[in-house]
Scaffold this motif. Structure first.
Motif, PDB file in Angstrom:
ATOM      1  N   LYS A   1     -22.174   4.068  -8.182  1.00  0.00           N
ATOM      2  CA  LYS A   1     -20.852   4.564  -7.768  1.00  0.00           C
ATOM      3  C   LYS A   1     -20.959   5.549  -6.606  1.00  0.00           C
ATOM      4  N   GLY A   2     -21.845   5.225  -5.665  1.00  0.00           N
ATOM      5  CA  GLY A   2     -21.939   6.020  -4.442  1.00  0.00           C
ATOM      6  C   GLY A   2     -22.655   7.333  -4.580  1.00  0.00           C
ATOM      7  N   GLN A   3     -23.353   7.549  -5.707  1.00  0.00           N
ATOM      8  CA  GLN A   3     -24.089   8.809  -5.897  1.00  0.00           C
ATOM      9  C   GLN A   3     -25.469   8.527  -6.486  1.00  0.00           C
ATOM     10  N   ILE A   4     -26.398   9.446  -6.259  1.00  0.00           N
ATOM     11  CA  ILE A   4     -27.718   9.322  -6.886  1.00  0.00           C
ATOM     12  C   ILE A   4     -27.584   9.778  -8.344  1.00  0.00           C
ATOM     13  N   VAL A   5     -27.985   8.905  -9.276  1.00  0.00           N
ATOM     14  CA  VAL A   5     -27.840   9.268 -10.699  1.00  0.00           C
ATOM     15  C   VAL A   5     -29.186   9.581 -11.353  1.00  0.00           C
ATOM     16  N   ALA A   6     -30.275   9.171 -10.696  1.00  0.00           N
ATOM     17  CA  ALA A   6     -31.594   9.484 -11.255  1.00  0.00           C
ATOM     18  C   ALA A   6     -32.626   9.351 -10.164  1.00  0.00           C
ATOM     19  N   GLY A   7     -33.746  10.020 -10.328  1.00  0.00           N
ATOM     20  CA  GLY A   7     -34.784   9.920  -9.314  1.00  0.00           C
ATOM     21  C   GLY A   7     -36.083  10.535  -9.775  1.00  0.00           C
ATOM     22  N   GLY A   8     -37.185  10.094  -9.181  1.00  0.00           N
ATOM     23  CA  GLY A   8     -38.490  10.660  -9.515  1.00  0.00           C
ATOM     24  C   GLY A   8     -39.604   9.720  -9.111  1.00  0.00           C
TER      25      GLY A   8
END
Lengths: 242, 265
Positions: A214-221
């Motif tokens: 939805k146009g946003q970063i929701v997780a990362g690593g």
């Protein structure tokens, strides 16, 4: 370094990017994962000026690029080489002319050094010099992808942007392309931003993975961190790769 | 119903405005940078040379139809001697440019829209931009100029063939002496008739080029988008050509009246 700061983009009624923020460090291979239609390709297209943000800021090596004119964008395009989802080779030109296209337009090398430069780029993507005289229609889809990559390498970019590089490829060709991305990034010391929905490839070849929804970063690593991530979307992706 | 019509009209005017601006941008680009002669020749071969047969074929029958129809009218008045002049005049001034432009919009225009549209949806145009080249300059300008020049030359060839077709049918089918037919042409066909035909041919060529290039360049949504834009380009070209035909007929008629009446030319 590439940095997105609260970048938003809307097409008609659809909010594609919603205050998207992330950064790509020099020299890393970053995979940006997400379902179809969540704004992955739009994100990448902002970096080469094919799409302009409605709001927010985008920095490439510290320079804010969202307000640059078409002419000013030439510098950014020299730095950011884009490999499209489809090979996007010019049908009317042979392989050599396709790879040489950007070299001439951006004056990357003098004409006397052009041939050697082009053939070297073909060698880098494991294509023999004999393909140089072939037309794109005479190549398999996988080979066309490699030519497309060679064409981008030929402009000597600091950043390689891959828009779903393994779409429509069989598993063997997918692995070949992933290994090329990995080896070229290391060998040429370039930063790679890879748009994908292939968690397997990301876990194996990425230095870092971001998941967009939805146009946003929701997780990362890192891949190791992502294997432990609890976000439902990441779990869905991991389920698919298990 | 009224709202639908109003929206449709506004949308058409908007598209017309965008097409005009796009055509202006391409012409500005051509004036600023020119276009490689080799690329222009290649495009003229692709869109022009390959359309000669169709144009000659169409032109011949347009002239033949005009001769037959006008002969039917003149016969009632015993005025067949005017067949050559009237037939050539009608063909040159209006029917010839219009019908041949219609055929060319379907052949040259549709080809150009489909080609540029396919390049757009397969990211070839985006790739060109990313590689530091202006796609308007590299792709659109040579095509635009090639379509204008080719359409103009094809229309002139078509008009000449149409006059020949009329003369041939008049001789073979209508029993009109070819020498009489040809000798009668200059009595009715004036410099203004030729100017009208040439001016219309040029303007119709520009319209075909502007609409087909604009529609192709702005194609979106994959293969279906290409099909949709080829269809839209064809319809839009025909409508604009008819409106332009009306306007040109009026303007050139007015100019002719002014030059002959006021200036005494």
């Amino acid at each position: 370094m590439i940095e997105f700061k609260k970048v938003s983009k809307r097409f008609g009624q659809k909010q594609v990017l919603n205050e998207l923020s992330f950064h790509v460090r020099r020299g890393e291979i970053l995979f940006l994962l997400g379902r179809s239609g969540v704004g992955k390709s739009v994100t990448l297209r902002h970096l080469v000026g094919l799409v302009r943000p409605d709001s927010g800021e985008i920095f490439v090596d510290g320079r804010e690029i969202s307000g640059l004119s078409e002419e000013e964008f030439l510098d950014v395009r020299r730095k950011c080489g884009m490999v499209f989802q489809f090979p996007a080779l010019l049908d009317s030109l042979n392989v050599y002319e396709n790879v040489a296209f950007g070299v001439r337009a951006l004056k990357i090398r003098p004409p006397s050094e052009e041939r050697e430069w082009v053939l070297e780029k073909l060698r880098l993507v494991h294509l023999p010099p004999s393909v140089a005289e072939l037309m794109p229609s005479q190549l398999s889809f996988g080979m066309q992808k490699k030519v497309s990559l060679a064409r981008t390498l030929a402009i000597h970019p600091a950043y390689l942007l891959f828009d779903e590089p393994t779409t429509s490829l069989d598993p063997v060709a997918t692995r070949v392309i992933h290994e090329l991305i990995h080896s070229l990034s290391r060998q040429l010391h370039v930063t790679s931003l890879v748009i994908s929905h292939d968690m397997d490839g990301a876990l194996e070849y990425a230095d870092r993975i971001l998941v967009i929804d939805k146009g946003q970063i929701v997780a990362g690593g890192t891949p190791a961190e992502m294997r432990q991530e609890k976000h439902p979307l990441v779990r869905d992706f991991l389920g698919g790769s298990a | 119903m009224i709202a639908v019509l109003r929206n449709s009209a506004l949308s058409t005017i908007g598209e017309l405005g965008k097409t005009t601006l796009f055509g202006g941008e391409v012409i500005g680009n051509l004036l600023r940078y020119g276009t490689p002669f080799r690329g222009l020749l290649l495009q003229m071969y692709v869109v022009g040379v390959r359309s000669i047969t169709t144009t000659v074929f169409t032109g011949f029958f347009v002239g033949a139809i005009m001769a037959i129809q006008i002969h039917l009218q003149l016969r009632d008045f015993g005025a067949q001697a005017f067949l050559g002049g009237l037939s050539a005049s009608v063909t040159l001034r209006n029917v010839g440019p219009l019908l041949i432009a219609f055929i060319l919009s379907g052949k040259v225009g549709a080809y150009t829209t489909a080609e540029l549209g396919t390049m757009q949806v397969t990211d070839q145009i985006s790739a060109i931009r990313c590689l530091g080249m202006d796609p308007i300059r590299y792709l659109v300008a040579p095509r635009f100029l090639a379509v204008v020049v080719s359409s103009f030359l094809l229309l002139v060839i078509g008009l000449m063939t149409a006059i020949g077709g009329g003369a041939l049918i008049a001789a073979v089918d209508l029993g009109v002496n070819t020498l009489n037919y040809v000798q009668n042409i200059p009595t009715i066909v004036t410099g203004w008739s030729v100017l009208t035909g040439v001016a219309k041919s040029f303007v119709f060529g520009v319209i075909i080029a502007a609409v087909s290039c604009y529609r192709g360049y702005t194609t979106r949504n994959g293969a279906s988008g290409v099909g949709e834009n080829v269809k839209s380009a064809s319809v839009q070209t025909l409508v604009i050509i008819i409106i332009a035909d009306f306007a040109l007929s009026n303007w050139i008629g007015g100019l002719m009246d002014f030059c002959t009446g006021v200036l005494g030319w």
